[in-house]
Structures are given as structure tokens and as C-alpha cells.
Design a protein around this motif. Structure first.
Motif, short mmCIF file in Angstrom:
data_model
loop_
_atom_site.label_atom_id
_atom_site.label_comp_id
_atom_site.label_asym_id
_atom_site.label_seq_id
_atom_site.Cartn_x
_atom_site.Cartn_y
_atom_site.Cartn_z
N GLU A 140 0.82 -1.22 0.00
CA GLU A 140 0.00 0.00 0.00
C GLU A 140 0.85 1.27 0.00
OE1 GLU A 140 -0.07 -2.27 2.43
OE2 GLU A 140 -1.92 -3.42 2.04
N GLN A 141 2.17 1.12 0.28
CA GLN A 141 3.05 2.27 0.29
C GLN A 141 4.07 2.15 -0.84
OE1 GLN A 141 1.80 4.29 2.44
NE2 GLN A 141 0.63 2.74 3.57
N ILE A 142 4.82 3.22 -1.08
CA ILE A 142 5.84 3.25 -2.13
C ILE A 142 7.20 2.94 -1.51
CG2 ILE A 142 7.05 4.72 -3.79
CD1 ILE A 142 4.42 6.30 -4.09
N TRP A 143 7.96 2.06 -2.15
CA TRP A 143 9.26 1.65 -1.60
C TRP A 143 10.35 1.90 -2.62
CZ3 TRP A 143 8.47 1.25 3.28
CH2 TRP A 143 7.23 0.80 3.74
N CYS A 144 11.46 2.46 -2.15
CA CYS A 144 12.52 2.91 -3.04
C CYS A 144 13.90 2.56 -2.47
CB CYS A 144 12.38 4.43 -3.21
SG CYS A 144 13.63 5.18 -4.26
N VAL A 145 14.69 1.86 -3.27
CA VAL A 145 16.11 1.70 -2.94
C VAL A 145 16.79 2.98 -3.40
CG1 VAL A 145 18.21 0.34 -3.21
CG2 VAL A 145 15.96 -0.79 -3.34
N GLY A 146 17.46 3.66 -2.49
CA GLY A 146 18.07 4.92 -2.88
C GLY A 146 18.93 5.50 -1.78
N ASP A 147 19.62 6.58 -2.12
CA ASP A 147 20.54 7.25 -1.22
C ASP A 147 20.20 8.73 -1.23
OD1 ASP A 147 22.67 8.30 0.17
OD2 ASP A 147 24.22 7.38 -1.07
N LEU A 148 19.90 9.31 -0.07
CA LEU A 148 19.52 10.72 -0.02
C LEU A 148 20.67 11.65 -0.40
CD1 LEU A 148 17.11 11.04 3.03
CD2 LEU A 148 16.57 10.86 0.60
N ALA A 149 21.90 11.12 -0.44
CA ALA A 149 23.00 11.93 -0.95
C ALA A 149 22.87 12.16 -2.45
CB ALA A 149 24.33 11.26 -0.64
N LYS A 150 22.12 11.29 -3.12
CA LYS A 150 21.74 11.45 -4.54
C LYS A 150 20.22 11.27 -4.59
CE LYS A 150 25.82 11.81 -6.61
NZ LYS A 150 26.20 12.95 -7.48
N SER A 151 19.53 12.27 -4.13
CA SER A 151 18.11 12.13 -3.81
C SER A 151 17.23 11.89 -5.03
CB SER A 151 17.62 13.38 -3.09
OG SER A 151 16.26 13.25 -2.72
N PRO A 152 16.28 10.93 -4.92
CA PRO A 152 15.34 10.68 -6.01
C PRO A 152 14.00 11.41 -5.83
CG PRO A 152 15.23 8.88 -4.46
CD PRO A 152 16.22 9.85 -3.91
N PHE A 153 13.99 12.46 -4.99
CA PHE A 153 12.73 13.14 -4.69
C PHE A 153 12.79 14.62 -5.03
CE2 PHE A 153 13.04 9.69 -1.41
CZ PHE A 153 12.11 8.85 -2.01
N ALA A 154 11.62 15.17 -5.30
CA ALA A 154 11.51 16.57 -5.69
C ALA A 154 11.51 17.48 -4.46
CB ALA A 154 10.24 16.78 -6.50
N LYS A 155 11.93 18.70 -4.66
CA LYS A 155 11.96 19.72 -3.62
C LYS A 155 10.54 19.98 -3.09
CE LYS A 155 13.88 24.40 -2.98
NZ LYS A 155 12.68 25.12 -2.48
N ASP A 156 10.44 20.25 -1.81
CA ASP A 156 9.18 20.64 -1.17
C ASP A 156 8.07 19.60 -1.34
OD1 ASP A 156 10.49 23.07 -0.64
OD2 ASP A 156 9.70 24.00 -2.46
N SER A 157 8.41 18.33 -1.19
CA SER A 157 7.46 17.26 -1.51
C SER A 157 6.75 16.65 -0.31
CB SER A 157 8.19 16.12 -2.26
OG SER A 157 8.59 16.55 -3.53
#
Length: 276
Positions: A140-157
Motif C-alpha cells: 500500500e506504500q511506495i518503496w525505493c532503494v536509494g541514497d539521499l546523498a543522490k536524492s530521487p525526490f523533488a523539492k518541497d514534496s
């Protein structure tokens, strides 16, 4: 028409919340293509796995955390040990529409918190093993393998960023927060898992713990900060002791056959809430 595959269902959920994402390479907007790829306007592409999560790492990353650790963590969290903490977090964040859990592991905390408040939760972790487990159990939720040092998310989200017993990236947290958003960070207090610590770290400096430096750094990072301590002790079934030991670094340096007898366990944490 039959039920959607996990990949298709995950792609649909990501697509419905596509505004949360930005390319971790160039920070451009993204779209979902063919129920299997997340692609930016400059054609950087990330596959949505058959389990429904998306891997947005831009570099290889070795994790010291195993599948067994994440399954043990799920067992402990679903036993109810952290229920009061999750209820308190749900109370603090209210009706947040978008919640990001950083260092989410296998996703149990986020899934259980979102079941109380609604909205959409996104979990990110560098450990693929954790995200695979999360996607399998909590679609029911979104899951992401990632590193916030190379963020996969948009500003102010995100209305809320959770950081539960995990390392932090405060500058990125502030970039990702909406104007009225907040960071909720959970850090151990001196009595956290003290019964386990007393046996595994007996007569060593690690038998005691201080979070003073962590709290001070949090205070330096946000303009408006509140700190609330939550402490409780509950019985612990002997069946759960191996899982508790497996999920915490405290047990890693000890031989697994070494006996640990714990009949109750203490959760003692500070809940920090920061606003920019």
C-alpha cells in the motif's frame, strides 16, 4: 480482468504520486512508462522491480544488513513492542498527506503509522534487502532503494520526514520538506533496550548510552524543535529474544550460541520534532 501484478500495482501507485519524484542524476521531472520504468525528461531510467519497488541508486552500495535481520525486525515490530512509539508519532503528525521514512528498513514502522493516519507513505533505504521485504509485505506504500546523498525526490514534496533510529541527512530533509512540514527523529535514550545491553555489553563502556550529541546537532539544524521522551517496559516472550538480538547491532559481535536471558525489555527514546 485479473488482479494487477505487483510491478503494475507499484507502478500505478508511483504514477499516482509522480510529483514526489525527481531524477537522482539530473533532478528533472519523471514519468512512469510501460508499468516498468521510471524515466526522466533527459532519459535517465530506473526499473520498477517485479516486487513493486523502484531502485534509484546511482552507484553500487554494499549493505551490512541481511534479509534475516529485516525479517527479525518485522517480527519484533509486529509483536507490538513499538506500538506506543508508533501511536505517538501518528498523534504528532496528524493528517499528513505525504510522509517519507528515511532508512525505513523493511518498512514496518511506516506501514503501521500510515495505517493510523492515511495519506501516502514513501520508504527509502540503501539496503535492497530491506526494500524487497517492505514491498512484499506492505504494497500500500511506495518503496525505493536509494541514497539521499543522490536524492530521487523533488523539492518541497513531503509534509513529514521520519527518521527512526537511523542516520540523518538534515540538509536534504530541509530541501524535501513542504513549507509547513516537520522532521520527526527518534533517538535512543539511556535506557533503550537496557536489559539486552546489560548482558551483551556487560562491564564495557557500551553498557550505557548517551544521545546528547545527536540531540544537540538536531537542535542546531532546525529553528523550531521540541523534544519528548517516551519510556516504557513490557514483557518479552522468550520466542522473540533471538529476533530482537538479530535486529540490533548489539548482538552482532557476540557468538550466537552465547545465552541471553531477557524476560522484559525497555523502550526509552527521545522523539525530536523539528521545523525549518
Amino acid at each position: 480482468m485479473g488482479a494487477l501484478s505487483k510491478r503494475a500495482a507499484g507502478a500505478a501507485l508511483i504514477n499516482a504520486n509522480i510529483g514526489l519524484f525527481a531524477c537522482p542524476i539530473c533532478q528533472q521531472a519523471m514519468d512512469v512508462y510501460d508499468q516498468g520504468r521510471l524515466t526522466c525528461t533527459t532519459n535517465h531510467s530506473f526499473d520498477i522491480a517485479k516486487q513493486g519497488y523502484v531502485n534509484m541508486l546511482t552507484h553500487s552500495a554494499a549493505s551490512k544488513y541481511s534479509k534475516d535481520l529485516f525479517e527479525s525486525r518485522k517480527t519484533i515490530i509486529e509483536s507490538g513492542l513499538y506500538d506506543p512509539l508508533e501511536e505517538k508519532i501518528a498523534e504528532l503528525i496528524g493528517q499528513a498527506k505525504t510522509v517519507l521514512d528515511t532508512g525505513c528498513g523493511e518498512g514496518s514502522h511506516l506501514a503501521r503509522i500510515m495505517s493510523q493516519i492515511g495519506g501516502i507513505g514513501v520508504g527509502i533505504d540503501i539496503a535492497k534487502e530491506g526494500i524487497v521485504t517492505a514491498a512484499r509485505h506492505y504494497p500500500e506504500q511506495i518503496w525505493c532503494v536509494g541514497d539521499l546523498a543522490k536524492s530521487p525526490f523533488a523539492k518541497d514534496s513531503f509534509d513529514v520526514i521520519l527518521n527512526i533510529l537511523s542516520p540523518a541527512n538534515y540538509e536534504e530533509f530541509k530541501r524535501l520538506l513542504t513549507a509547513s512540514g516537520c522532521v520527526v527523529k527518534v533517538v535512543p535514550q539511556s535506557g533503550y533496550l537496557q536489559q539486552l545491553r546489560a548482558q551483551l555489553y556487560a562491564d564495557s563502556a557500551q553498557e550505557t548510552y548517551s544521545n546528547e550529541q545527536t540531540v544537540e546537532r538536531f537542535r542546531e539544524s532546525f529553528s523550531h524543535v521540541s523534544v519528548e521522551r517516551l519510556t516504557y517496559t513490557v514483557p518479552l516472550s522468550s520466542i522473540l529474544v533471538p529476533a530482537l538480538r538479530e535486529m540490533t547491532p548489539m548482538g552482532w559481535h557476540k557468538a550466537q550460541q552465547e545465552e541471553v536471558n531477557v524476560s522484559e525489555i525497555t523502550i526509552d527514546v527521545d522523539i525530536l520534532v523539528g521545523r525549518v
